[in-house]
Design an enzyme around this catalytic site. Structure first.
Site, PDB file in Angstrom:
ATOM      1  N   ASN A  37     -11.350   9.012 -14.416  1.00 49.49           N
ATOM      2  CA  ASN A  37     -11.853   9.141 -13.189  1.00 49.49           C
ATOM      3  C   ASN A  37     -11.810  11.087 -12.812  1.00 49.49           C
ATOM      4  O   ASN A  37     -10.808  11.484 -13.164  1.00 49.49           O
ATOM      5  CB  ASN A  37     -10.676   8.645 -12.002  1.00 49.49           C
ATOM      6  CG  ASN A  37     -11.191   8.629 -10.473  1.00 49.49           C
ATOM      7  OD1 ASN A  37     -12.438   9.165 -10.403  1.00 49.49           O
ATOM      8  ND2 ASN A  37     -10.278   8.395  -9.611  1.00 49.49           N
ATOM      9  N   HIS A 122      -2.227  -3.216  -2.307  1.00 49.15           N
ATOM     10  CA  HIS A 122      -1.929  -1.902  -1.399  1.00 49.15           C
ATOM     11  C   HIS A 122      -2.069  -2.273   0.050  1.00 49.15           C
ATOM     12  O   HIS A 122      -2.916  -2.599   0.595  1.00 49.15           O
ATOM     13  CB  HIS A 122      -2.773  -0.826  -1.734  1.00 49.15           C
ATOM     14  CG  HIS A 122      -2.934  -0.531  -3.316  1.00 49.15           C
ATOM     15  ND1 HIS A 122      -3.822   0.250  -3.802  1.00 49.15           N
ATOM     16  CD2 HIS A 122      -2.039  -0.859  -4.246  1.00 49.15           C
ATOM     17  CE1 HIS A 122      -3.466   0.375  -5.008  1.00 49.15           C
ATOM     18  NE2 HIS A 122      -2.609  -0.211  -5.425  1.00 49.15           N
ATOM     19  N   ARG A 147       2.355  -2.463  -2.422  1.00 47.37           N
ATOM     20  CA  ARG A 147       2.732  -1.016  -2.247  1.00 47.37           C
ATOM     21  C   ARG A 147       2.587  -0.612  -0.914  1.00 47.37           C
ATOM     22  O   ARG A 147       1.570  -1.056  -0.308  1.00 47.37           O
ATOM     23  CB  ARG A 147       1.776  -0.253  -3.516  1.00 47.37           C
ATOM     24  CG  ARG A 147       2.297   1.057  -3.438  1.00 47.37           C
ATOM     25  CD  ARG A 147       1.346   1.774  -4.415  1.00 47.37           C
ATOM     26  NE  ARG A 147       0.167   2.284  -3.453  1.00 47.37           N
ATOM     27  CZ  ARG A 147      -0.741   3.157  -4.259  1.00 47.37           C
ATOM     28  NH1 ARG A 147      -0.650   3.366  -5.182  1.00 47.37           N
ATOM     29  NH2 ARG A 147      -1.880   3.584  -3.292  1.00 47.37           N
ATOM     30  N   TYR A 159      -2.519  11.464   0.011  1.00 48.79           N
ATOM     31  CA  TYR A 159      -3.352  10.422  -0.800  1.00 48.79           C
ATOM     32  C   TYR A 159      -3.231   9.023  -0.668  1.00 48.79           C
ATOM     33  O   TYR A 159      -2.163   8.550  -0.043  1.00 48.79           O
ATOM     34  CB  TYR A 159      -2.450  10.623  -2.269  1.00 48.79           C
ATOM     35  CG  TYR A 159      -0.943  10.158  -2.248  1.00 48.79           C
ATOM     36  CD1 TYR A 159      -0.708   8.981  -2.674  1.00 48.79           C
ATOM     37  CD2 TYR A 159      -0.006  11.107  -1.673  1.00 48.79           C
ATOM     38  CE1 TYR A 159       0.598   8.537  -2.527  1.00 48.79           C
ATOM     39  CE2 TYR A 159       1.101  10.485  -1.591  1.00 48.79           C
ATOM     40  CZ  TYR A 159       1.413   9.317  -2.147  1.00 48.79           C
ATOM     41  OH  TYR A 159       2.622   8.850  -2.009  1.00 48.79           O
ATOM     42  N   ASP A 208       4.463   4.640  -3.810  1.00 49.10           N
ATOM     43  CA  ASP A 208       4.098   5.629  -4.977  1.00 49.10           C
ATOM     44  C   ASP A 208       4.085   7.067  -4.351  1.00 49.10           C
ATOM     45  O   ASP A 208       3.423   7.503  -3.493  1.00 49.10           O
ATOM     46  CB  ASP A 208       2.340   5.243  -5.198  1.00 49.10           C
ATOM     47  CG  ASP A 208       1.948   6.227  -6.389  1.00 49.10           C
ATOM     48  OD1 ASP A 208       2.487   7.059  -6.695  1.00 49.10           O
ATOM     49  OD2 ASP A 208       0.908   5.809  -7.037  1.00 49.10           O
ATOM     50  N   HIS A 210       3.375   9.799  -5.814  1.00 50.93           N
ATOM     51  CA  HIS A 210       2.279  10.478  -6.567  1.00 50.93           C
ATOM     52  C   HIS A 210       2.536  12.387  -6.857  1.00 50.93           C
ATOM     53  O   HIS A 210       1.900  13.059  -6.366  1.00 50.93           O
ATOM     54  CB  HIS A 210       1.086  10.529  -5.438  1.00 50.93           C
ATOM     55  CG  HIS A 210      -0.062  10.118  -6.357  1.00 50.93           C
ATOM     56  ND1 HIS A 210      -0.694  10.817  -7.222  1.00 50.93           N
ATOM     57  CD2 HIS A 210      -0.797   9.097  -6.305  1.00 50.93           C
ATOM     58  CE1 HIS A 210      -1.629  10.334  -7.755  1.00 50.93           C
ATOM     59  NE2 HIS A 210      -1.666   9.236  -7.318  1.00 50.93           N
ATOM     60  N   GLU A 234       7.642   5.132  -7.479  1.00 44.08           N
ATOM     61  CA  GLU A 234       6.463   5.371  -8.624  1.00 44.08           C
ATOM     62  C   GLU A 234       6.229   7.034  -8.491  1.00 44.08           C
ATOM     63  O   GLU A 234       6.261   7.396  -7.468  1.00 44.08           O
ATOM     64  CB  GLU A 234       5.279   4.540  -8.315  1.00 44.08           C
ATOM     65  CG  GLU A 234       4.110   5.020  -9.199  1.00 44.08           C
ATOM     66  CD  GLU A 234       2.957   4.315  -8.871  1.00 44.08           C
ATOM     67  OE1 GLU A 234       2.900   3.320  -8.281  1.00 44.08           O
ATOM     68  OE2 GLU A 234       1.956   4.579  -9.377  1.00 44.08           O
ATOM     69  N   GLU A 260       1.324   6.414 -15.314  1.00 41.31           N
ATOM     70  CA  GLU A 260      -0.046   5.873 -15.307  1.00 41.31           C
ATOM     71  C   GLU A 260      -0.993   7.121 -16.019  1.00 41.31           C
ATOM     72  O   GLU A 260      -2.183   6.881 -16.236  1.00 41.31           O
ATOM     73  CB  GLU A 260      -0.703   6.011 -14.018  1.00 41.31           C
ATOM     74  CG  GLU A 260      -0.499   7.134 -12.907  1.00 41.31           C
ATOM     75  CD  GLU A 260      -1.244   6.749 -11.439  1.00 41.31           C
ATOM     76  OE1 GLU A 260      -0.501   5.412 -11.013  1.00 41.31           O
ATOM     77  OE2 GLU A 260      -1.633   7.458 -10.786  1.00 41.31           O
ATOM     78  N   ARG A 281       4.055   2.613 -16.725  1.00 40.39           N
ATOM     79  CA  ARG A 281       2.803   2.300 -15.875  1.00 40.39           C
ATOM     80  C   ARG A 281       1.547   2.604 -16.682  1.00 40.39           C
ATOM     81  O   ARG A 281       0.244   2.513 -16.191  1.00 40.39           O
ATOM     82  CB  ARG A 281       2.614   3.356 -14.872  1.00 40.39           C
ATOM     83  CG  ARG A 281       3.834   3.135 -13.730  1.00 40.39           C
ATOM     84  CD  ARG A 281       3.402   2.280 -12.460  1.00 40.39           C
ATOM     85  NE  ARG A 281       2.363   2.862 -11.846  1.00 40.39           N
ATOM     86  CZ  ARG A 281       1.282   2.065 -11.652  1.00 40.39           C
ATOM     87  NH1 ARG A 281       1.010   0.778 -11.982  1.00 40.39           N
ATOM     88  NH2 ARG A 281      -0.084   2.595 -10.746  1.00 40.39           N
ATOM     89  N   HIS A 310      -0.941   0.470 -14.528  1.00 37.63           N
ATOM     90  CA  HIS A 310      -1.933   1.020 -13.676  1.00 37.63           C
ATOM     91  C   HIS A 310      -3.236   0.032 -13.380  1.00 37.63           C
ATOM     92  O   HIS A 310      -3.651  -0.450 -14.550  1.00 37.63           O
ATOM     93  CB  HIS A 310      -2.299   2.435 -14.086  1.00 37.63           C
ATOM     94  CG  HIS A 310      -3.158   3.236 -13.318  1.00 37.63           C
ATOM     95  ND1 HIS A 310      -3.864   4.445 -13.626  1.00 37.63           N
ATOM     96  CD2 HIS A 310      -3.356   3.297 -11.900  1.00 37.63           C
ATOM     97  CE1 HIS A 310      -4.588   4.606 -12.900  1.00 37.63           C
ATOM     98  NE2 HIS A 310      -4.210   4.285 -11.790  1.00 37.63           N
ATOM     99  N   ASP A 314     -10.456   2.585  -9.971  1.00 40.24           N
ATOM    100  CA  ASP A 314     -11.340   3.299 -11.126  1.00 40.24           C
ATOM    101  C   ASP A 314     -11.160   2.775 -12.561  1.00 40.24           C
ATOM    102  O   ASP A 314     -11.803   3.493 -13.289  1.00 40.24           O
ATOM    103  CB  ASP A 314     -10.873   4.890 -10.837  1.00 40.24           C
ATOM    104  CG  ASP A 314      -9.399   5.020 -11.088  1.00 40.24           C
ATOM    105  OD1 ASP A 314      -8.658   4.983  -9.855  1.00 40.24           O
ATOM    106  OD2 ASP A 314      -8.892   5.601 -12.029  1.00 40.24           O
ATOM    107  N   GLU A 337      -0.810  -3.770 -11.335  1.00 42.87           N
ATOM    108  CA  GLU A 337      -1.634  -3.398 -10.140  1.00 42.87           C
ATOM    109  C   GLU A 337      -2.557  -3.931 -10.067  1.00 42.87           C
ATOM    110  O   GLU A 337      -3.419  -4.069 -11.086  1.00 42.87           O
ATOM    111  CB  GLU A 337      -1.410  -1.658 -10.197  1.00 42.87           C
ATOM    112  CG  GLU A 337      -2.018  -1.167  -9.028  1.00 42.87           C
ATOM    113  CD  GLU A 337      -2.319   0.188  -8.858  1.00 42.87           C
ATOM    114  OE1 GLU A 337      -2.015   0.886 -10.033  1.00 42.87           O
ATOM    115  OE2 GLU A 337      -2.389   0.840  -7.982  1.00 42.87           O
ATOM    116  N   TRP A 400      -1.142  16.598  -7.476  1.00 43.82           N
ATOM    117  CA  TRP A 400      -1.956  15.232  -6.901  1.00 43.82           C
ATOM    118  C   TRP A 400      -1.461  14.228  -7.874  1.00 43.82           C
ATOM    119  O   TRP A 400      -1.573  14.404  -9.329  1.00 43.82           O
ATOM    120  CB  TRP A 400      -3.315  15.664  -6.822  1.00 43.82           C
ATOM    121  CG  TRP A 400      -3.735  14.352  -5.749  1.00 43.82           C
ATOM    122  CD1 TRP A 400      -3.791  14.408  -4.478  1.00 43.82           C
ATOM    123  CD2 TRP A 400      -4.322  13.225  -6.307  1.00 43.82           C
ATOM    124  NE1 TRP A 400      -4.420  13.210  -4.142  1.00 43.82           N
ATOM    125  CE2 TRP A 400      -4.541  12.479  -5.205  1.00 43.82           C
ATOM    126  CE3 TRP A 400      -4.678  12.468  -7.497  1.00 43.82           C
ATOM    127  CZ2 TRP A 400      -5.050  11.166  -5.227  1.00 43.82           C
ATOM    128  CZ3 TRP A 400      -4.888  11.304  -7.374  1.00 43.82           C
ATOM    129  CH2 TRP A 400      -5.241  10.452  -6.438  1.00 43.82           C
TER     130      TRP A 400
END
Ligand code: GCO
Ligand code: MG
Length: 400
Positions: A37, A122, A147, A159, A208, A210, A234, A260, A281, A310, A314, A337, A400
């Site tokens: 991605n 999610h 999640r 995010y 998550d 992130h 996560e 991930e 992940r 993960h 994407d 996921e 991020w």
């Protein structure tokens, strides 16, 4: 039997996907996903200019040797671009093997370890009310694990939460500004108090972070979430520093997931060996394909670390096909996921896997049971796209 042609197909049916297609002299072909991605064309060029010419003429049966040749032969090992490219070739070769032998991949990987793989979906929203409404919808749709993400009061953007405004320049990364760690840390336990109360005791709740926290902040958050019994917390901290998880572990029994962005077993070696995490992940597309992920899973199994791969949108439907087979066959996969792909992706990709009553099923077609329609892919040309970036309230660049 030998590989006669190797193509990279870049298309954007709702979002960008990079797909490898290997053709053989026997008319059998295989597909693999190489999507990274925001850096898609780097992998496409790596494949087209460097990796795929080495695969032409090879016997597709020799999967392990081709993997080793691409990994060791490059001299420059590891890294997301290299490993996504190798993964795509690897998955396409496994697809061919399954088709040649007339059996689904899960059969080649040792058969079923379970009747279906639990997926998590999610629930996200800009308010607690909106988030809980999504949680209820997903629970009613049969998901056993969800999640939960919600904007903390006082922040405009976070995010994975629907945005309040259009990007000022769609050709540049969207800037999520105003990240406020204190507001976030105050809010998340309240969010999970509401989510646990609304969902009841049986639903698995996940969150998550992130990569937004420091180790001690993560330990504090994990401790305050313990009473809500999360399935996992996560990416609490960036995991380049694997030893950071020792600090988190000293402070909380909330189960931890990370990985991930990992691409080889070396990225998680310390985390697994020291049992600093509960769930790994890594995915097939970013983890070097089925061949490498089998080794990662076997290594993790020794240390009682389970996998929760993960599976954001994407990662293409081809990766989800590979995951469906791998997950059902691999003893220490705990959860997968699952995020629905854009609708147009169905015009480009066909696939047999499905999610039924919260469980992922691979289907029984030989090989992967997934394919790409090259003509349809041409209708959706590549569009440059970036992941967002995060800045703190004072403008400092965040993780991020
Ligand atoms: C997840 C991920 C995604 C990633 C995305 C990056 O847990 O699903 O964190 O939201 O950010 O897949 O490309
Ligand atoms: Mg994540």
């Amino acid at each position: 039997m030998h590989v006669t042609a190797a193509k990279v197909i870049v298309s954007s049916p709702g979002r960008n996907y990079v797909t490898v297609k290997l053709e053989t002299d026997q008319g059998v072909h295989g597909v693999g996903d190489a999507t990274l991605n925001g850096r898609e064309l780097a992998v496409a060029a790596y494949l087209e200019k460097h990796a795929l010419p080495l695969v032409i003429g090879r016997d597709p049966a020799d999967i392990e040797d081709i993997w080793q040749m691409l990994y060791k032969g490059a001299y420059w090992r590891r890294g997301p671009v290299t490993m996504a490219a190798i993964a795509a070739v690897d998955v396409a070769l496994w697809d061919i093997k399954g088709k040649v032998l007339g059996t689904p991949l899960w059969d080649l990987l040792g058969g079923r370890s379970r009747t279906g793989t639990m997926v998590y979906s999610h629930a996200t929203g800009r308010t607690v009310g909106e988030t809980l409404a999504k949680l209820a919808d997903l629970q009613a749709a049969g998901y056993k694990a969800i999640r939960v993400q919600c904007l903390a009061p006082g922040m405009d953007e976070m995010y994975s939460i629907p945005r309040s405004k259009e990007p000022p320049d769609p050709r540049l990364p969207f800037v999520e500004s105003g990240w406020d760690t204190s507001a976030y840390l105050r809010f998340v336990p309240k969010l999970f108090a509401s989510a646990r109360e609304a969902a009841g005791d049986d639903l698995h709740l996940l969150h998550d972070v992130h990569h937004r926290l420091t180790p001690i902040e993560a330990g504090d958050l994990g401790r305050r979430l313990e009473e809500f019994r999360l399935f996992w917390l996560e990416d609490a901290v960036p995991a380049e520093l694997q030893a950071a998880f020792r600090i988190i572990r000293q402070h909380t029994t909330t189960p931890l997931a990370v990985g991930e962005v990992f691409n080889t077993v070396y990225d998680c070696e310390q985390l697994v060996r020291e049992q600093l995490i509960d769930y790994l992940r890594m995915s097939i597309v970013h983890g070097g394909g089925i061949s490498h992920m089998r080794k990662v899973a076997a290594f993790a199994e020794i240390y009682r670390v389970r996998l929760g791969p993960h599976g954001a949108a994407d990662l293409s439907p081809v990766t989800m096909a590979a995951a469906a087979h791998f997950d059902i066959a691999t003893h220490n996969v705990a959860v997968q996921e699952y995020a629905p792909h854009p609708e147009q992706a169905r015009e480009v990709f066909s696939y047999q896997w499905s999610v039924e009553d919260g469980y992922l099923q691979p289907g029984n077609a030989p090989g992967l049971g997934a394919d790409i329609d090259e003509q349809a892919a041409k209708r959706f040309p590549y569009e440059r796209d970036y992941l967002p970036v995060s800045r703190l309230a004072d403008g400092t660049m965040g993780s991020w």
